[in-house]
Design a protein around this motif. Structure first.
Motif, mmCIF file in Angstrom:
data_model
loop_
_atom_site.group_PDB
_atom_site.id
_atom_site.type_symbol
_atom_site.label_atom_id
_atom_site.label_comp_id
_atom_site.label_asym_id
_atom_site.label_seq_id
_atom_site.Cartn_x
_atom_site.Cartn_y
_atom_site.Cartn_z
ATOM 1 N N LEU A 198 -9.657 -3.885 2.937
ATOM 2 C CA LEU A 198 -7.938 -3.358 4.070
ATOM 3 C C LEU A 198 -8.964 -3.110 4.737
ATOM 4 N N SER B 152 -0.892 -6.015 -3.797
ATOM 5 C CA SER B 152 -1.797 -5.229 -4.480
ATOM 6 C C SER B 152 -1.082 -3.439 -3.804
ATOM 7 N N ALA C 121 -3.001 -10.321 -13.450
ATOM 8 C CA ALA C 121 -3.842 -9.882 -12.110
ATOM 9 C C ALA C 121 -4.833 -10.540 -10.922
ATOM 10 N N PHE D 98 -9.807 -6.340 -1.620
ATOM 11 C CA PHE D 98 -8.938 -5.055 -1.798
ATOM 12 C C PHE D 98 -7.984 -6.114 -3.466
ATOM 13 N N GLN D 99 -7.624 -6.345 -3.684
ATOM 14 C CA GLN D 99 -7.235 -6.972 -5.014
ATOM 15 C C GLN D 99 -7.932 -6.937 -5.823
ATOM 16 N N PHE E 218 5.585 -4.044 -14.526
ATOM 17 C CA PHE E 218 4.506 -4.756 -14.317
ATOM 18 C C PHE E 218 5.380 -6.541 -13.804
ATOM 19 N N ILE F 242 -8.549 -3.026 -7.055
ATOM 20 C CA ILE F 242 -6.989 -2.742 -7.834
ATOM 21 C C ILE F 242 -7.202 -2.945 -9.250
ATOM 22 N N MET G 283 -9.225 -9.192 1.459
ATOM 23 C CA MET G 283 -7.872 -9.214 0.401
ATOM 24 C C MET G 283 -8.804 -9.422 -1.056
ATOM 25 N N LEU H 112 1.332 -3.099 -6.966
ATOM 26 C CA LEU H 112 0.191 -2.818 -8.120
ATOM 27 C C LEU H 112 -0.459 -1.608 -8.358
ATOM 28 N N LEU H 113 -0.935 -1.151 -7.581
ATOM 29 C CA LEU H 113 -1.155 -0.488 -7.301
ATOM 30 C C LEU H 113 -0.663 1.543 -7.301
ATOM 31 N N TYR I 191 6.272 -7.390 -10.457
ATOM 32 C CA TYR I 191 4.796 -7.899 -10.291
ATOM 33 C C TYR I 191 4.291 -9.601 -10.003
ATOM 34 N N MET J 133 -11.372 -0.089 -2.077
ATOM 35 C CA MET J 133 -10.115 -0.909 -1.300
ATOM 36 C C MET J 133 -9.970 -0.178 -0.398
#
Lengths: 500, 499, 127
Positions: C22, A175, C87, C41-42, A135, C45, C38, A178-179, A138, C18
């Protein structure tokens, strides 16, 4: 204290300087460059120190804050990470020495925020290379990516669009990664690379793990610009200002390559990724296609920067091919090519920058041999770098191709061998085209007019701060080529992971 | 059995370096022409002297060796002055002296631009040629071979007109492709043998080599060195490269570049594969076919050319394949003749090219049809041309007869009558394309030749000396440079292993 | 089989998002729509990670005397939450940079359509 904490010092110094530049240089803008020089020089010195320490002592694990992994974050200095760290920092230092002239000239670049972003990007690079935690990788990946978007966008008129498209692709790539980390965490319960490595052998058949690897590889692939995930690269390198291209092109994609190497070979294990999952085979094939594709597209270009961008796609293919071959010689070729391409591309982009400084453009078809008379040293450096790209001995480029060729033969991959050799010839085509233009008198009338060129042929070379990095890089290509065994036997052979 | 002993010596390295060191001196004295030329002449004399100093030991089969630096784990950039290497180095460095003097007359006579570039790249070319000669292993050979390719490019495009630039591009296309094939072949060999050192009699002793692998490897090598050796169909860069100035054509395309190619073929045939392996796998038959084809077809094409230099180019292609044919026959006399032909053909061809250049500078004539009566105006030049022509046709007392005689003997030794017939026919064809030139020059009267006299002594003296050298070597092949004994030493080294 | 869908409906939702994100990021031509894609998508996640940390019958990871420390199965996993804080911040920063780029693009080209932009970029001075 310095010696004990040396592993962590590099990202910290760079981060600290990056954050303090806007404050300190508020009144006097020239301080920014000075601070950048100090920070990068310190990084280079510490990188050298790290390498020597690692060669003497072995792999060094540094626990951040004293927290023991896998709970805490650790930094790992082994031959691979310290080598790449060194290459990145040295190239960054040389490019930044050159940047003084460029930044002075470009009016739409504010030097203070620009240098802050540069240092942030370098923090990200060094963090990715040194960290031993998924991480954490990331985090640094996103740090350097955001800085890169900013650095690219201060170029010409088209730069923000190129930066935006890179942003979309880069964010998606991050991303995906990250996934992948998430999947991996779900199954292994750990984010620490060494810890995951010990747990993975029990999980070889889990579909979750396979998906995790795939997602991480795609994420790294976008960063590394493996074909067909390279779409952001040509525009980004072309429209960025010279220093940004010269900083990002040699190093940015290598980070992706390093991360891929680390994850595939050192975490998941060579046998697993190559024999069971065949990911390395896919990588090798895609890289081979990328090599040919990049070379052909480079031939079709009129502008030097765009040509160099497509050429980068091709060169990254070499590194991908070396990784995909999964044998020691291929790995040696790939890592040597990381260093080689970094030096060559930095030299070439800086030469393009020198031409832009003096001529206002770097369109190949507008070059003529006045340039050689006016800027003989720059053109000589360009020639050496071009010869290295083509792969003429005794430059370093020949040797990285030599190791890659030996690697393909060891695997009996004749198609890859043919791809390697054909691409050398394609490289020769587009580089000799430029060399013809700058060394020979104009041949026919289909060359464009160049109204700004004055007819006197006195030497009008760029200033020494712009010239010396170029010369150092080109001389390094020859010296490192002849002495490549020192690097190969001294460092690279120690990097070969177990199982190869 | 000849046992080779070796000793460490820096002389081969110095021989390479002396002209490299001359390059910055040449560049920095570009304004003072005579000083600049002094560096070139000085470097060539020193180089030649260094190579000569290696002869005595080479004759005793004592080779000077030096390993410079390790360039790949287990492989070194190493030099070894074995008899074959010394032979080739002698030819190249000796003829460079003459070419340097000749060049001075030529480029100054034409008032060429870029003379500094010319002289400096010439020096680099000679460095790499000596490097090729003294290379101790395949990787060193490849390194210097590629450097030679790149260093000759600026010389080919010297005139910078459209023809030259096109010639340069074609030259690079052919030679760089060949370089790739050579690198592939070297890498494959390393994979098989793990050791790239040249060994007289072959590298593959005791190593299992399937016939298919051997064939592929041989063809790759052939493609790699065959381009510079101008074996048909890989030859077409050579006539096009005649767009270069004559001294370039003379030295590089009659001596250094093409002879490096042929040198490479001999090294591959006798020092990589070895006569025994070549014979067992029938690889030498491939060479015989290609060489024989090239000899005849190139001579036929020479007949068609009106441009003098192009005719000489095709003649070169034909004679280079004499050397390949001799090597391919694998008998002691044939190899002896082939190696001697490397030197002897060089002396004769360089004479002919020098004459062509002198005619161009002096009378601005390039085509044979314009050469009527030239012999009366430039008697020394055409006299030397006659000597060279007679030699290439294979008529004593010029040295061409000696090497051809040995190759013919070798054909009989190898029971290859076809090769013998090819040699005889080729001799007739040589006569057919050379004698008309002599006839035109001496026995016809020309126009527009009033008031013209012989070309500048800078050009005439070298070509007369090389012509005289050809005759002297024809009468006494060991004259001064021990060419015969060196070649004989190579043959015993290579074949002595079979006996 | 039902369990496969119902038991993991958090994940299915995240995956649906997702795919939507995308699709938007890649196929849409308008820059803002790409940006929205985008971001979706983020965010998807992030939802995925948070969903992965949940456990049946567990409570928030704040110390509760009734449950105690030893019984960790009663607390949901806090680690993915902390990772996702990072994130989220990254997502916000990326969106900020992206919006700045979009504004600059609009000021220079007066359009936000990608195909039009690419055409105009090619026409401008290429280097």
């Amino acid at each position: 204290m310095i010696i004990r904490n040396s592993a962590a010092l590099i990202p910290l110094i760079l981060l600290f300087t990056a954050v303090s530049i806007p404050i300190v240089a508020l009144k006097k803008k020239q301080i920014a460059f000075f601070m950048v020089m100090i920070a990068t020089s310190l990084s280079v010195i510490i990188s050298f120190y790290n390498i020597f320490r690692v060669l003497k002592v072995g792999t060094i694990h540094y626990h951040f804050g004293g927290w023991i992994p896998p709970i805490g974050i650790e930094y790992v200095l082994d031959p691979l990470s310290s080598f790449i760290c060194l290459v990145i920092n040295v190239i960054a230092l040389l490019v930044l020495i050159h940047s003084k002239k460029i930044i002075e000239m470009e009016s739409n670049i504010k030097s203070v925020p620009y240098y802050a972003l540069v240092l942030l990007m370098l923090t990200g690079f060094n963090g990715i290379v040194l960290t031993g935690d998924f991480f954490n990788l990331y985090v640094f990946l996103e740090i350097c990516s955001l800085a890169m978007y900013g650095l690219i966008s201060v170029g010409g008129k088209q730069a923000p669009v190129a930066a935006f498209r890179y942003l979309i692709m880069g964010a998606i790539g991050g991303s995906f990664y990250l996934l992948g980390v998430g999947f991996l965490y779900i199954k292994t319960g750990s984010l620490n690379m060494a810890d995951v490595r010990s747990i993975i052998p029990h999980l070889y058949d889990e579909p979750t793990v396979i998906v995790a690897i795939s997602l991480m590889v795609i994420g790294f692939g976008i960063k590394m610009a493996v074909f067909p995930l390279h779409g952001w690269l040509p525009d980004a390198y072309t429209y960025a200002p010279t220093t940004s291209s010269a900083l990002i092109a040699p190093t940015g994609t290598k980070i992706g390559a390093y991360a891929m190497l680390r994850t595939l070979f050192f975490v998941f294990g060579v046998n697993y990724v190559s024999k069971t999952l065949h990911i390395t085979d896919i990588l090798a094939w895609l890289s081979a296609i990328g090599i040919i594709y990049g070379s052909i597209m480079a031939i079709a270009q009129k502008g030097m920067k765009r040509m160099l961008a497509y050429s980068s796609v091709s060169q990254i293919g070499y590194i991908g091919l070396g990784i995909g071959l999964c044998n020691p010689l291929g790995l040696i070729g790939a890592v040597l090519h990381v260093m080689n391409h970094a030096i060559m591309k930095a030299c070439l982009f800086l030469v393009a920058g020198n031409y832009r400084v003096k001529l206002g453009h770097s369109n190949i078809f507008k070059l003529n041999d006045n340039i050689r008379k006016k800027m003989p040293w720059t053109t000589a450096a360009f020639t050496v770098a071009a010869l290295s790209m083509i792969g003429i001995p005794p430059t370093l480029g020949f040797f990285s191709k030599w190791y890659l060729a030996l690697g393909t033969i060891k695997n009996s991959s004749w198609i890859f061998l043919a791809v390697l050799l054909i691409s050398s010839l394609l490289n020769a085509v587009y580089f000799f085209r430029v060399l013809e233009k700058v060394y020979l008198k104009p041949m026919s009338s289909n060359d464009l007019e160049e109204p700004n060129m004055s007819k006197n042929s006195k030497a009008d070379e760029v200033s020494s701060s712009a010239l010396i990095p170029v010369l150092i890089l080109s001389v390094a290509l020859i010296i490192l080529g002849l002495l490549n065994t020192i690097i190969v036997k001294g460092i690279i052979e120690k990097m070969i992971p177990a199982g190869m | 059995m000849n046992i080779q002993s070796c000793y460490t010596s820096f002389v081969p390295l110095y021989a390479i370096l002396v002209s490299l060191l001359a390059v910055p001196l040449i560049i920095f004295s570009s304004k003072k022409k005579n000083l600049r030329e002094f560096w070139t002449i000085g470097a060539s004399l020193i180089k030649f002297g260094l190579v000569i100093s290696l002869i005595p030991n080479a004759l005793l089969n004592k080779t000077a060796e030096i390993s410079i630096v390790e360039i790949s784990p287990g492989i070194e950039l190493a030099l070894k002055a074995d008899p074959f290497g010394v032979f080739f180095a002698l030819v190249a460095s000796g003829l460079w002296i003459f070419t340097s003097f000749y060049s001075i007359g030529y480029v100054r006579g034409l008032k060429d631009k870029k003379q500094t570039r010319y002289f400096s790249y010439f020096a680099i070319c000679l460095s790499s040629t000596i490097g090729v000669a003294f290379a101790a292993n395949l990787l060193t050979f490849v390194v210097f071979y590629e450097i030679l390719t790149i260093a000759t490019y600026p010389l080919v495009i010297h005139k910078e007109d459209e023809k030259s630039i096109r010639a340069g591009r074609k030259y690079l296309a052919y030679t760089l492709t060949a370089g790739s094939l050579l690198i592939a072949a070297t890498a494959l060999t390393y994979q098989i043998t793990n050791n790239l050192d040249f060994k007289a009699g072959g590298m593959f002793k005791g190593i299992a080599l399937t016939p298919n692998m051997a064939l592929v490897l041989f063809l790759l090598f052939l493609g790699g060195v065959g381009v510079k050796a101008s074996i048909m169909p890989l030859h077409s860069w050579l006539p096009t490269a005649m767009a270069a100035p004559t001294p370039v054509s003379a030295l590089l395309h009659a001596v250094a570049v093409v002879k490096s190619g042929v040198f490479g073929i001999v090294r591959v045939a006798l020092f990589v594969f070895g006569p025994k392996l070549m014979y067992e796998l029938g690889l030498n038959n491939i060479l015989v076919v290609f060489a024989g084809f090239t000899i005849i077809v190139a001579s036929l094409m020479a007949l068609k050319q009106d441009n003098l230099k192009r005719r000489l180019a095709y003649s070169t292609i034909s004679h280079l394949s004499y050397i390949v044919l001799g090597t391919a026959l694998l008998s002691s006399s044939a190899i002896l003749g082939a190696i001697m032909h490397i030197a002897f053909h060089a002396t004769m061809k360089i004479t002919l090219f020098f004459c062509a250049g002198a005619i161009y500078v002096n009378l601005h004539k390039e085509n044979i049809s314009e050469l009527n009566g030239v012999g009366k105006v430039m008697p020394w030049t055409m006299g030397a041309f006659a000597v060279g022509s007679i030699g290439l046709t294979g008529i004593p007392p010029v040295n061409g007869f000696v090497s051809k005689w040995y190759i013919g003997l070798g054909a009989l030794q190898a029971n290859n009558l076809i090769a013998l017939i090819i040699l005889i026919i080729s001799g007739l064809l040589n006569a057919a394309y050379f004698f008309p030139i002599l006839h035109r020059a001496f026995f016809r009267s020309g126009e527009n030749l009033e008031g013209k006299k012989e070309a500048s002594p800078f050009m005439v003296v070298p070509l007369v000396i090389t012509a005289m050298l050809a005759v002297l070597l024809g009468i006494y092949p060991d004259f001064l440079f021990h060419f015969y004994h060196l070649a004989a030493m190579v043959v015993t080294n290579v074949l002595g292993v079979i006996s | 089989m039902i369990n496969f869908f119902l038991g993991h409906y958090g994940y299915w939702f995240a995956i649906l998002l997702m795919c939507l994100g995308l699709y938007g990021a890649i196929m849409k031509k308008n820059l803002i729509k790409k940006l929205i894609g985008m971001t979706i998508f983020q965010t998807a996640i992030i939802i995925f990670f948070v969903a992965s940390s949940s456990k049946w019958g567990a409570t928030v990871p704040i110390f509760d005397e009734k449950i105690g420390v030893a019984n960790t199965a009663k607390y949901i996993n806090p680690l993915p939450h902390t990772l996702m804080l990072t994130a989220i911040v990254v997502g916000v920063a990326t969106m900020g940079v992206a919006l700045a780029l979009v504004i600059t693009t609009y000021l220079r080209y007066k359009t936000l359509d990608e195909s039009v932009l690419l055409k105009r970029m090619k026409k401008d001075n290429d280097n």
